[in-house]
Design a protein around this motif. Structure first.
Motif, PDB file in Angstrom:
ATOM      1  N   ALA A   1       0.886  -1.193  -0.081  1.00  0.00           N
ATOM      2  CA  ALA A   1       0.083   0.017  -0.065  1.00  0.00           C
ATOM      3  C   ALA A   1       0.762   1.262   0.210  1.00  0.00           C
ATOM      4  CB  ALA A   1      -0.929   0.026   1.354  1.00  0.00           C
ATOM      5  N   LEU A   2       1.943   1.194   0.683  1.00  0.00           N
ATOM      6  CA  LEU A   2       2.797   2.427   0.880  1.00  0.00           C
ATOM      7  C   LEU A   2       3.351   2.699  -0.498  1.00  0.00           C
ATOM      8  CD1 LEU A   2       4.858   2.298   4.237  1.00  0.00           C
ATOM      9  CD2 LEU A   2       2.934   3.712   3.539  1.00  0.00           C
ATOM     10  N   GLU A   3       3.910   1.440  -1.123  1.00  0.00           N
ATOM     11  CA  GLU A   3       4.709   1.791  -2.417  1.00  0.00           C
ATOM     12  C   GLU A   3       3.803   2.427  -3.598  1.00  0.00           C
ATOM     13  OE1 GLU A   3       6.166  -2.226  -3.327  1.00  0.00           O
ATOM     14  OE2 GLU A   3       7.673  -2.140  -1.869  1.00  0.00           O
ATOM     15  N   SER A   4       2.424   1.907  -3.392  1.00  0.00           N
ATOM     16  CA  SER A   4       1.194   2.425  -4.340  1.00  0.00           C
ATOM     17  C   SER A   4       0.947   3.907  -4.191  1.00  0.00           C
ATOM     18  CB  SER A   4       0.108   1.809  -4.406  1.00  0.00           C
ATOM     19  OG  SER A   4      -0.582   1.663  -3.074  1.00  0.00           O
ATOM     20  N   VAL A   5       1.747   4.643  -3.394  1.00  0.00           N
ATOM     21  CA  VAL A   5       1.297   6.198  -2.865  1.00  0.00           C
ATOM     22  C   VAL A   5       2.589   6.841  -3.158  1.00  0.00           C
ATOM     23  CG1 VAL A   5       1.553   6.156  -0.321  1.00  0.00           C
ATOM     24  CG2 VAL A   5      -0.130   7.692  -1.573  1.00  0.00           C
ATOM     25  N   GLU A   6       2.601   8.083  -3.326  1.00  0.00           N
ATOM     26  CA  GLU A   6       3.780   9.064  -3.514  1.00  0.00           C
ATOM     27  C   GLU A   6       4.290   9.049  -1.986  1.00  0.00           C
ATOM     28  OE1 GLU A   6       2.717  13.017  -4.913  1.00  0.00           O
ATOM     29  OE2 GLU A   6       1.445  12.275  -6.478  1.00  0.00           O
ATOM     30  N   GLU A   7       5.741   8.931  -2.274  1.00  0.00           N
ATOM     31  CA  GLU A   7       6.665   9.074  -0.822  1.00  0.00           C
ATOM     32  C   GLU A   7       6.130   9.974  -0.033  1.00  0.00           C
ATOM     33  OE1 GLU A   7      11.355   8.726   0.268  1.00  0.00           O
ATOM     34  OE2 GLU A   7      10.687   8.629  -1.847  1.00  0.00           O
ATOM     35  N   VAL A   8       5.856  11.340  -0.454  1.00  0.00           N
ATOM     36  CA  VAL A   8       5.619  12.361   0.453  1.00  0.00           C
ATOM     37  C   VAL A   8       4.401  12.254   1.186  1.00  0.00           C
ATOM     38  CG1 VAL A   8       6.879  14.100  -1.157  1.00  0.00           C
ATOM     39  CG2 VAL A   8       4.724  13.687  -1.275  1.00  0.00           C
ATOM     40  N   ARG A   9       3.411  11.419   0.812  1.00  0.00           N
ATOM     41  CA  ARG A   9       2.323  11.113   1.472  1.00  0.00           C
ATOM     42  C   ARG A   9       2.387   9.715   2.192  1.00  0.00           C
ATOM     43  NH1 ARG A   9      -2.471  12.246  -2.800  1.00  0.00           N
ATOM     44  NH2 ARG A   9      -2.098  14.575  -3.400  1.00  0.00           N
ATOM     45  N   ARG A  10       3.222   9.018   2.157  1.00  0.00           N
ATOM     46  CA  ARG A  10       3.401   7.843   2.831  1.00  0.00           C
ATOM     47  C   ARG A  10       3.199   7.878   4.364  1.00  0.00           C
ATOM     48  NH1 ARG A  10       8.322   4.687  -0.228  1.00  0.00           N
ATOM     49  NH2 ARG A  10       7.147   4.456  -2.276  1.00  0.00           N
TER      50      ARG A  10
END
Length: 294
Positions: free
Chosen positions: A155-164
């Motif tokens: 799930a983390l990989e599927s979102v932009e790093e700044v939004r993790r």
């Protein structure tokens, strides 16, 4: 006429021994005598007050307490206890067979063989307050639980790093709010693992709403392509807190082993499943295999 005369004979016998009758009549414990079929022959004042109103016209113990069936009376050879309810009260009914040999002039009326009558002494013990206290104690027991995020890394990989970090915070908030709503406590063990403790009284509430957290966490979306899912394991009715925690570890392993996205409750020897792709199932079999911890 025997059935009609027998209550009179019992009453006459009680009158003859007036001291004993006075003690029985004033006894604070509801007490009655029935014949072998459950027909009430005599009752003391306390019993009469308990069944007053419409039920005072009822002359069968089986009608007052349906749990005392014809089969129970036929098989009654020694003292037995039955738990039942009457009105708002919960009672333990003790039944004790009594054999009466010849009551006064009854031998002339029925003959010696007929006067060896089987009767049943009935005692009522109010268990309402005891059961309420037991339930309250049971409700206060601690229940241990574990929550594992099934697809945290994906799930983390599927979102932009700044939004993790925001995604993680929203998930934490969902879980903490859910547990605190039951006056429970939550402790984050690892990035994707949580421990929680609640009172046992809330377990039925969780069952009734089928662990709504399973669906609520899927609503967390800040642009992540993959929905977050989690598994819940709960341990109930262990002999110690440590055993409840061990039950919760077994439960969470069972949930993960079935693909996650579900809750498992291990209630001592009974396992219940909620959510996931399968409908709720219950097993009353002993869990023989111990699952190794992570």
């Amino acid at each position: 006429k025997r059935k009609g005369l027998l209550p009179g004979l019992v009453d006459f016998s009680a009158d003859y021994a007036w001291v004993q009758k006075k003690l029985l009549m004033d006894l604070d414990i509801p007490y009655a005598m029935t014949d072998e079929t459950g027909h009430i022959l005599w009752m003391n004042q306390c019993f009469s007050e308990l069944v007053q109103g419409e039920k005072s016209k009822i002359r069968s113990i089986s009608v007052l307490f349906p749990e005392i069936t014809k089969e129970v009376l036929e098989k009654l050879k020694e003292k037995c206890s039955i738990h039942t309810s009457l009105g708002d009260g919960k009672y333990r009914v003790d039944l004790k067979p009594v054999r009466i040999q010849g009551i006064g002039e009854a031998e002339e009326l029925f003959g010696a063989e007929e006067t060896a009558n089987e009767m049943i002494a009935v005692y009522l013990f109010d268990e309402t307050e005891i059961l309420r206290c037991r339930q309250e104690i049971n409700d206060q027991k601690m229940v241990a639980g574990l929550i594992y995020l099934d697809n945290y890394d994906e799930a983390l990989e599927s979102v932009e790093e700044v939004r993790r970090s925001l995604l993680t915070a929203l998930i934490d908030r969902k879980i903490n709010k859910y547990i605190s709503g039951m006056n429970g406590i939550t402790k984050k063990l690892e990035k994707d693992k949580y421990f929680f403790a609640i009172k046992q009284r809330y377990v039925q509430e969780l069952r009734d709403n089928r662990f709504s957290l399973l669906e609520e966490v899927k609503t967390v979306n800040i642009g992540n392509e993959m929905k977050v899912t989690l598994s819940i394991g709960i341990g109930v009715n262990g002999s110690t807190y440590a055993q409840n925690y061990e039950f919760s570890r077994i439960a969470i392993e069972l949930a993960l082993g079935r693909g996650g996205d579900q809750a498992v409750v291990k209630d001592n020897d009974k396992i219940s499943y909620y959510g996931g792709k399968s409908q709720q199932m219950e097993k009353s079999t002993r869990v023989k295999a111990r699952v190794k911890a992570h």
